[in-house]
Design a protein around this motif. Structure first.
Motif, PDB file in Angstrom:
ATOM      1  N   GLN A  32       0.828  -1.202   0.000  1.00 62.80           N
ATOM      2  CA  GLN A  32       0.000   0.000   0.000  1.00 62.80           C
ATOM      3  C   GLN A  32       0.865   1.256   0.000  1.00 62.80           C
ATOM      4  OE1 GLN A  32      -2.100  -1.346   3.506  1.00 62.80           O
ATOM      5  NE2 GLN A  32      -4.046  -1.289   2.398  1.00 62.80           N
ATOM      6  N   VAL A  33       1.949   1.222   0.765  1.00 60.95           N
ATOM      7  CA  VAL A  33       2.869   2.362   0.799  1.00 60.95           C
ATOM      8  C   VAL A  33       3.474   2.587  -0.583  1.00 60.95           C
ATOM      9  CG1 VAL A  33       5.053   3.225   1.732  1.00 60.95           C
ATOM     10  CG2 VAL A  33       3.352   2.194   3.262  1.00 60.95           C
ATOM     11  N   ASP A  34       3.926   1.505  -1.216  1.00 62.42           N
ATOM     12  CA  ASP A  34       4.518   1.636  -2.553  1.00 62.42           C
ATOM     13  C   ASP A  34       3.506   2.184  -3.553  1.00 62.42           C
ATOM     14  OD1 ASP A  34       6.985   0.730  -1.667  1.00 62.42           O
ATOM     15  OD2 ASP A  34       6.629  -1.342  -2.309  1.00 62.42           O
ATOM     16  N   ALA A  35       2.257   1.707  -3.489  1.00 67.82           N
ATOM     17  CA  ALA A  35       1.221   2.195  -4.403  1.00 67.82           C
ATOM     18  C   ALA A  35       0.940   3.679  -4.158  1.00 67.82           C
ATOM     19  CB  ALA A  35      -0.051   1.370  -4.239  1.00 67.82           C
ATOM     20  N   TYR A  36       0.916   4.085  -2.901  1.00 64.31           N
ATOM     21  CA  TYR A  36       0.672   5.492  -2.555  1.00 64.31           C
ATOM     22  C   TYR A  36       1.812   6.354  -3.107  1.00 64.31           C
ATOM     23  CZ  TYR A  36      -1.649   9.035   0.436  1.00 64.31           C
ATOM     24  OH  TYR A  36      -2.340  10.115   0.915  1.00 64.31           O
ATOM     25  N   LEU A  37       3.039   5.912  -2.900  1.00 66.04           N
ATOM     26  CA  LEU A  37       4.186   6.676  -3.399  1.00 66.04           C
ATOM     27  C   LEU A  37       4.156   6.777  -4.925  1.00 66.04           C
ATOM     28  CD1 LEU A  37       6.980   5.370  -1.010  1.00 66.04           C
ATOM     29  CD2 LEU A  37       5.844   7.609  -0.945  1.00 66.04           C
ATOM     30  N   ARG A  38       3.741   5.701  -5.608  1.00 67.54           N
ATOM     31  CA  ARG A  38       3.600   5.768  -7.066  1.00 67.54           C
ATOM     32  C   ARG A  38       2.539   6.791  -7.453  1.00 67.54           C
ATOM     33  NH1 ARG A  38       4.169   0.270  -6.626  1.00 67.54           N
ATOM     34  NH2 ARG A  38       1.927  -0.087  -6.856  1.00 67.54           N
ATOM     35  N   ARG A  39       1.442   6.851  -6.693  1.00 67.97           N
ATOM     36  CA  ARG A  39       0.377   7.841  -6.955  1.00 67.97           C
ATOM     37  C   ARG A  39       0.937   9.254  -6.876  1.00 67.97           C
ATOM     38  NH1 ARG A  39      -3.540  11.039  -8.124  1.00 67.97           N
ATOM     39  NH2 ARG A  39      -5.520  11.001  -7.028  1.00 67.97           N
ATOM     40  N   LEU A  40       1.891   9.457  -5.972  1.00 60.98           N
ATOM     41  CA  LEU A  40       2.508  10.772  -5.792  1.00 60.98           C
ATOM     42  C   LEU A  40       3.663  11.005  -6.760  1.00 60.98           C
ATOM     43  CD1 LEU A  40       2.636  11.027  -1.888  1.00 60.98           C
ATOM     44  CD2 LEU A  40       0.790  11.698  -3.449  1.00 60.98           C
ATOM     45  N   GLY A  41       4.069   9.968  -7.481  1.00 62.05           N
ATOM     46  CA  GLY A  41       5.203  10.105  -8.395  1.00 62.05           C
ATOM     47  C   GLY A  41       6.535  10.122  -7.682  1.00 62.05           C
TER      48      GLY A  41
END
Length: 171
Positions: free
Chosen positions: A9-18
């Motif tokens: 979930q953290v990795d997906a969130y960081l990807r959302r933020l670029g």
């Protein structure tokens, strides 16, 4: 805030933020970058209110809305999700009830806004707010009571009346 997000979930969130996940500690500089990236990538919006959608402030549901559904939200949603991300990355995070100055320089009703107090591994103590729409691009120093210049304007954190929650205004 306790950590409620797993590594995926953290990795997906960081990807959302670029943002790439780094092995950096939760520093002032990392907080500044995440704050700005969140403002740029995730819109302030209150469509759920107008569409009659159920508003659930559970951190996992907030992250699902912001990351999985690629939506935005209002202050409680955006700062709630951002706080969960920061906690998962090792920052110390406390949600803050806040009030917004409105017409006639009057404070709004209690609990009409939510912001975050964030402590970093550097010992920095910050006011982070990614849920206000037009606001500071970077977190503000929590203990600073003078003017704080930011690309978004000049801000000042000031104590409110003894019976009121804290307030912040863009000067």
């Amino acid at each position: 805030m306790d950590t409620v997000l797993d590594a995926m979930q953290v990795d997906a969130y960081l990807r959302r933020l670029g943002v790439e996940r780094s092995s950096e500690r939760p520093t002032d500089e990392v907080l500044r970058e995440l704050h700005l990236r969140h403002l740029v990538a995730v819109p302030f919006e209150n469509l759920s209110v107008h569409l009659g959608e159920e508003i659930v402030l559970d951190e996992k549901r907030l992250v699902e809305k912001v990351v999985g559904a690629r939506r935005g939200g209002f202050c409680y949603e955006l700062n709630g999700a951002f706080g969960a991300l920061l906690a998962a990355l090792g920052f110390e995070v406390w949600p803050l009830a806040a009030r917004v100055y409105g017409e006639g320089e009057r404070l709004g009703v209690p609990y009409d806004h939510m912001a975050l107090r964030v402590r970093t591994a550097d010992g920095g103590d910050w006011l982070a707010d990614v849920g206000f729409g037009a606001h500071s691009h970077y977190p503000l120093r929590f203990a600073e009571r003078g003017e704080q210049t930011d690309p978004g304007g000049v801000f000042r954190i000031a104590p409110a009346a003894p019976d009121a929650a804290g307030a912040m205004r863009n000067t």
